[in-house]
Design an enzyme around this catalytic site. Structure first.
Site, mmCIF file in Angstrom:
data_model
loop_
_atom_site.group_PDB
_atom_site.id
_atom_site.type_symbol
_atom_site.label_atom_id
_atom_site.label_comp_id
_atom_site.label_asym_id
_atom_site.label_seq_id
_atom_site.Cartn_x
_atom_site.Cartn_y
_atom_site.Cartn_z
ATOM 1 N N LYS A 242 36.837 -65.905 -8.982
ATOM 2 C CA LYS A 242 35.729 -66.452 -9.761
ATOM 3 C C LYS A 242 34.469 -65.610 -9.572
ATOM 4 O O LYS A 242 33.891 -65.601 -8.494
ATOM 5 C CB LYS A 242 35.415 -67.892 -9.368
ATOM 6 C CG LYS A 242 34.491 -68.529 -10.406
ATOM 7 C CD LYS A 242 33.789 -69.767 -9.907
ATOM 8 C CE LYS A 242 32.551 -69.471 -9.113
ATOM 9 N NZ LYS A 242 31.466 -68.805 -9.877
ATOM 10 N N GLY B 160 28.718 -65.379 -0.318
ATOM 11 C CA GLY B 160 27.608 -66.077 -0.966
ATOM 12 C C GLY B 160 26.693 -66.697 0.063
ATOM 13 O O GLY B 160 26.572 -66.197 1.191
ATOM 14 N N SER B 161 26.076 -67.809 -0.307
ATOM 15 C CA SER B 161 25.068 -68.413 0.567
ATOM 16 C C SER B 161 25.708 -69.152 1.743
ATOM 17 O O SER B 161 26.829 -69.655 1.640
ATOM 18 C CB SER B 161 24.201 -69.384 -0.239
ATOM 19 O OG SER B 161 24.979 -70.444 -0.729
ATOM 20 N N THR B 162 24.975 -69.227 2.830
ATOM 21 C CA THR B 162 25.462 -69.910 4.035
ATOM 22 C C THR B 162 25.699 -71.390 3.748
ATOM 23 O O THR B 162 26.690 -71.972 4.196
ATOM 24 C CB THR B 162 24.450 -69.711 5.177
ATOM 25 O OG1 THR B 162 24.413 -68.315 5.487
ATOM 26 C CG2 THR B 162 24.840 -70.479 6.431
ATOM 27 N N GLU B 163 24.827 -71.968 2.949
ATOM 28 C CA GLU B 163 24.931 -73.390 2.631
ATOM 29 C C GLU B 163 26.272 -73.699 1.946
ATOM 30 O O GLU B 163 27.007 -74.605 2.365
ATOM 31 C CB GLU B 163 23.759 -73.720 1.711
ATOM 32 C CG GLU B 163 23.614 -75.156 1.336
ATOM 33 C CD GLU B 163 22.711 -75.301 0.102
ATOM 34 O OE1 GLU B 163 22.110 -74.298 -0.339
ATOM 35 O OE2 GLU B 163 22.645 -76.423 -0.407
ATOM 36 N N GLY C 295 28.890 -71.781 1.892
ATOM 37 C CA GLY C 295 29.959 -71.362 2.818
ATOM 38 C C GLY C 295 30.324 -72.456 3.808
ATOM 39 O O GLY C 295 31.507 -72.668 4.112
ATOM 40 N N GLU D 184 31.749 -64.490 4.104
ATOM 41 C CA GLU D 184 30.713 -63.463 4.288
ATOM 42 C C GLU D 184 29.433 -64.044 3.714
ATOM 43 O O GLU D 184 29.314 -64.202 2.510
ATOM 44 C CB GLU D 184 31.148 -62.180 3.591
ATOM 45 C CG GLU D 184 30.437 -60.968 4.140
ATOM 46 C CD GLU D 184 29.283 -60.570 3.267
ATOM 47 O OE1 GLU D 184 28.157 -61.086 3.527
ATOM 48 O OE2 GLU D 184 29.483 -59.778 2.352
ATOM 49 N N CYS E 114 23.137 -58.757 1.227
ATOM 50 C CA CYS E 114 23.339 -59.657 2.367
ATOM 51 C C CYS E 114 22.970 -58.968 3.686
ATOM 52 O O CYS E 114 22.493 -59.611 4.603
ATOM 53 C CB CYS E 114 24.772 -60.145 2.399
ATOM 54 S SG CYS E 114 25.958 -58.817 2.261
ATOM 55 N N GLU F 38 16.445 -66.037 4.782
ATOM 56 C CA GLU F 38 16.840 -64.948 3.884
ATOM 57 C C GLU F 38 16.070 -65.074 2.571
ATOM 58 O O GLU F 38 16.123 -66.105 1.921
ATOM 59 C CB GLU F 38 18.348 -65.040 3.618
ATOM 60 C CG GLU F 38 18.872 -63.929 2.751
ATOM 61 C CD GLU F 38 20.392 -63.974 2.607
ATOM 62 O OE1 GLU F 38 20.924 -65.014 2.196
ATOM 63 O OE2 GLU F 38 21.040 -62.957 2.899
HETATM 64 P P1 NAI Z 1 25.818 -69.370 -4.010
HETATM 65 O O1 NAI Z 1 26.394 -69.338 -2.653
HETATM 66 O O2 NAI Z 1 25.529 -70.707 -4.630
HETATM 67 O O3 NAI Z 1 26.786 -68.588 -5.030
HETATM 68 C C1 NAI Z 1 27.760 -67.636 -4.653
HETATM 69 C C2 NAI Z 1 29.065 -67.920 -5.388
HETATM 70 O O4 NAI Z 1 29.567 -69.194 -4.978
HETATM 71 C C3 NAI Z 1 28.922 -68.004 -6.909
HETATM 72 O O5 NAI Z 1 30.091 -67.503 -7.509
HETATM 73 C C4 NAI Z 1 28.825 -69.508 -7.152
HETATM 74 O O6 NAI Z 1 29.227 -69.894 -8.445
HETATM 75 C C5 NAI Z 1 29.782 -70.034 -6.101
HETATM 76 N N1 NAI Z 1 29.556 -71.415 -5.690
HETATM 77 C C6 NAI Z 1 28.388 -72.116 -5.698
HETATM 78 N N2 NAI Z 1 28.586 -73.362 -5.217
HETATM 79 C C7 NAI Z 1 29.904 -73.460 -4.899
HETATM 80 C C8 NAI Z 1 30.724 -74.497 -4.339
HETATM 81 N N3 NAI Z 1 30.212 -75.675 -4.014
HETATM 82 N N4 NAI Z 1 32.034 -74.246 -4.126
HETATM 83 C C9 NAI Z 1 32.557 -73.043 -4.420
HETATM 84 N N5 NAI Z 1 31.837 -72.030 -4.967
HETATM 85 C C10 NAI Z 1 30.523 -72.224 -5.193
HETATM 86 O O7 NAI Z 1 24.510 -68.490 -3.993
HETATM 87 P P2 NAI Z 1 23.305 -68.501 -5.085
HETATM 88 O O8 NAI Z 1 22.933 -69.917 -5.382
HETATM 89 O O9 NAI Z 1 23.692 -67.629 -6.188
HETATM 90 O O10 NAI Z 1 22.146 -67.807 -4.262
HETATM 91 C C11 NAI Z 1 21.362 -68.559 -3.337
HETATM 92 C C12 NAI Z 1 21.028 -67.725 -2.139
HETATM 93 O O11 NAI Z 1 22.207 -67.411 -1.432
HETATM 94 C C13 NAI Z 1 20.410 -66.376 -2.437
HETATM 95 O O12 NAI Z 1 19.040 -66.472 -2.679
HETATM 96 C C14 NAI Z 1 20.741 -65.620 -1.194
HETATM 97 O O13 NAI Z 1 19.824 -65.918 -0.184
HETATM 98 C C15 NAI Z 1 22.104 -66.159 -0.813
HETATM 99 N N6 NAI Z 1 23.186 -65.282 -1.272
HETATM 100 C C16 NAI Z 1 23.809 -64.471 -0.369
HETATM 101 C C17 NAI Z 1 24.785 -63.589 -0.785
HETATM 102 C C18 NAI Z 1 25.460 -62.662 0.150
HETATM 103 O O14 NAI Z 1 25.933 -61.626 -0.272
HETATM 104 N N7 NAI Z 1 25.586 -62.993 1.400
HETATM 105 C C19 NAI Z 1 25.165 -63.479 -2.194
HETATM 106 C C20 NAI Z 1 24.504 -64.414 -3.056
HETATM 107 C C21 NAI Z 1 23.543 -65.273 -2.587
HETATM 108 MG MG MG Z 2 23.880 -71.750 -5.362
#
Ligand code: NAI
Ligand code: MG
Length: 483
Positions: free
Chosen positions: A188, A240-243, A245, A262, A296, A394
């Site tokens: 996804k 993606g985000s720690t929350e 994750g 990650e 990240c 972050e």
């Molecule tokens: P996010 O963690 O919500 O999104 C990342 C991925 O997870 C996207 O594909 C999203 O559709 C998916 N996702 C969201 N909620 C989900 C759930 N409950 N179950 C399964 N998949 C889910 O991150 P977001 O909202 O785009 O960004 C928020 C913050 O997170 C950023 O400002 C940044 O600080 C951090 N982040 C860190 C990343 C990294 O590479 N470590 C990458 C993206 C965001």
């Molecule tokens: Mg999000």
């Protein structure tokens, strides 16, 4: 002779990338080797963050769609795993070659949909994507050597969820090792950057990659949650985000699924007084302004030894004046568009918070920015206290926090004082200090006299709230084999 010629501005002429990438009006889900309309009957628009123009409509996969993708993957996986390993390798080689051949198109599309400068997508993202597929193609028939004493058996169907900061590169990090080990995938992409994953699906069709081994379901968080919860996915890989994750970890723990995470970071970047300062400044700039700071492992906490602190700040102030913010498709651009309005709002909130808490903002000057699109000039804060919000959380934008230290042990203590542990950087002329400091930093990757360097053979991943498991190298392969 005319002695009063007008002053020539020290500037570049525009150098826009001219390749036009054709796009369909609408893209369905890639399931079982075919593009199919979503059973959910829902679609969403995906835009160019530099212009806010709609690029295409994309399907939003609901629960029934995710189920169809997992069913297709389950059926295809058995055949894929039974293929001779050298045949699996041929498919991955062919994919890597085709990515190289279509690299310009992929780079343009990555910049159009995500906002990153074409210089980065062309010279870093897409070449690394091809490298990951080449590298893992090579392992297919050598897994016994990669992981001696390990039973070489795939896990089955892997659910893979990726973010928007490196859309195609994260896809490669996820797909390549999974496929090399004989797994099938349902991937996804992030909701703001689905287009290069869809283009990759078209490439898979073009090269007659076995149908159903890779399935792409577009959608937002709810689609991701269905994929995590589906009983047919035996391993989840998430970036993606720690929350988010943490929530995924709870679901996977309850269901007994394999998991690699990650997550975020607040990586320390240490500059000792004997560091080669010209190079260190370039490392600092690359560490925080690369990809608009949507990284990240960004070196977002700069720790400078007190004796060189003022000099580093002066040089940094000078250097960020020459960073060019603007059209991601211009080859001179250093800093492109922020990926989304939501991310821009988040960065702006941190800029306001830093000032309110008493830090001093140094922002690069510059001409007017385009009226449309999401833009943020590069900046850094001084007078930052470790307790400040901007020093702890972050930001994921082109904003650096500058702090100082006196002794090595103070530097290490401050560097490790974070719930994260993804990456760190050390700049010093002394080899002995490099080994000493690198060993004591609690981070998955420590770059020495450089910053943000990737290689398919080098494992990447975090400590603590930055996640667990490694991607890349032999460690990365190990996460895609059954226990
Ligand atoms: P996010 O963690 O919500 O999104 C990342 C991925 O997870 C996207 O594909 C999203 O559709 C998916 N996702 C969201 N909620 C989900 C759930 N409950 N179950 C399964 N998949 C889910 O991150 P977001 O909202 O785009 O960004 C928020 C913050 O997170 C950023 O400002 C940044 O600080 C951090 N982040 C860190 C990343 C990294 O590479 N470590 C990458 C993206 C965001
Ligand atoms: Mg999000």
């Amino acid at each position: 002779m005319n002695s009063a010629l007008p002053a020539i501005p020290w500037d570049y002429s525009p150098a826009p990338e001219t390749l036009k990438v054709p796009l369909e009006k609408r893209y369905g889900l890639f399931i079982g080797g075919q593009f199919v309309p979503p059973r959910s009957r829902r679609w969403f628009e995906t835009i160019n963050p530099a212009t806010e123009q709609v690029l295409a409509e994309v399907a939003e996969a609901g629960e029934a769609d995710v189920d169809a993708a997992v069913v297709a993957a389950t059926a295809a996986q058995k055949k894929w795993a039974r293929l001779a390993a050298r045949e699996r390798a041929k498919h991955l080689y062919r994919l890597a070659r085709r990515i190289q051949e279509r690299s310009r198109e992929l780079a343009v599309l990555e910049s159009l949909n995500g906002g990153k400068p074409i210089r980065e997508s062309r010279d870093i993202d897409v070449p690394l994507v091809a490298q990951h597929f080449f590298y893992h193609a090579g392992w297919c028939d050598k897994l016994h050597y990669a992981l001696p004493n390990r039973k070489i058996q795939p896990i089955g169907v892997c659910g893979q969820i990726i973010p928007w900061n490196f859309p195609l590169l994260m896809l490669a990090w996820k797909l390549a090792p999974a496929l090399a080990c004989g797994n099938a995938c349902v991937l996804k992409p992030a909701e703001t950057t689905p287009l290069t994953a869809i283009r990759l699906a078209e490439i898979l069709q073009e090269i007659e990659f076995p149908a159903g081994v890779v399935n792409i379901v577009t959608g937002a968080g709810a689609t991701g949650a269905h994929l995590v919860a589906h009983p047919g996915t035996r391993k989840i890989a998430f970036t993606g985000s720690t929350e988010v994750g943490k929530g995924i970890a709870r679901t996977c723990a309850a269901a007994g699924k394999d998991l690699t995470l990650e997550l975020g970071g607040k990586s320390p970047h240490l500059i000792f007084e004997d560091a080669p300062l010209d190079q260190a400044i370039e490392g600092i700039v690359n560490g925080i302004y690369f990809n608009q700071g949507h990284v990240c492992c960004a070196g977002s906490r700069l720790l400078v030894q007190e004796s060189v602190r003022d000099e580093v700040i002066a040089r940094l102030e000078h250097r960020i004046r020459s960073l060019r913010v603007g059209d991601p498709l211009d080859k001179n651009t250093d800093i492109g568009a922020i990926n989304s309005r939501a991310q821009l709002d988040k960065i702006r909130a941190y800029l306001a918070c830093g000032t309110a808490e008493g830090a001093t903002l140094h922002e690069a000057p510059g001409g007017p920015l385009p009226a449309k699109g999401f833009w943020c000039r590069p900046s850094f804060f001084t007078e930052v206290q470790p307790s400040h919000t901007i020093a702890r959380e972050e930001i994921f934008g082109p904003v650096l926090q500058v702090m100082s230290f006196r002794t090595t042990s103070e530097a290490i203590e401050r560097a490790n004082n974070t719930p994260y542990g993804l990456a760190a950087g050390v700049w010093t002329d002394k080899g002995a200090r490099i080994f000493d400091v690198a060993r004591r930093l609690r981070a998955g990757v420590v770059w020495c006299n450089t910053y943000i360097q990737f290689d398919a053979a080098s494992p990447f991943g975090g400590y603590k709230e930055s996640g667990f498991g490694r991607e890349g190298g032999r460690h990365g392969l190990s996460a895609y084999l059954a226990h």
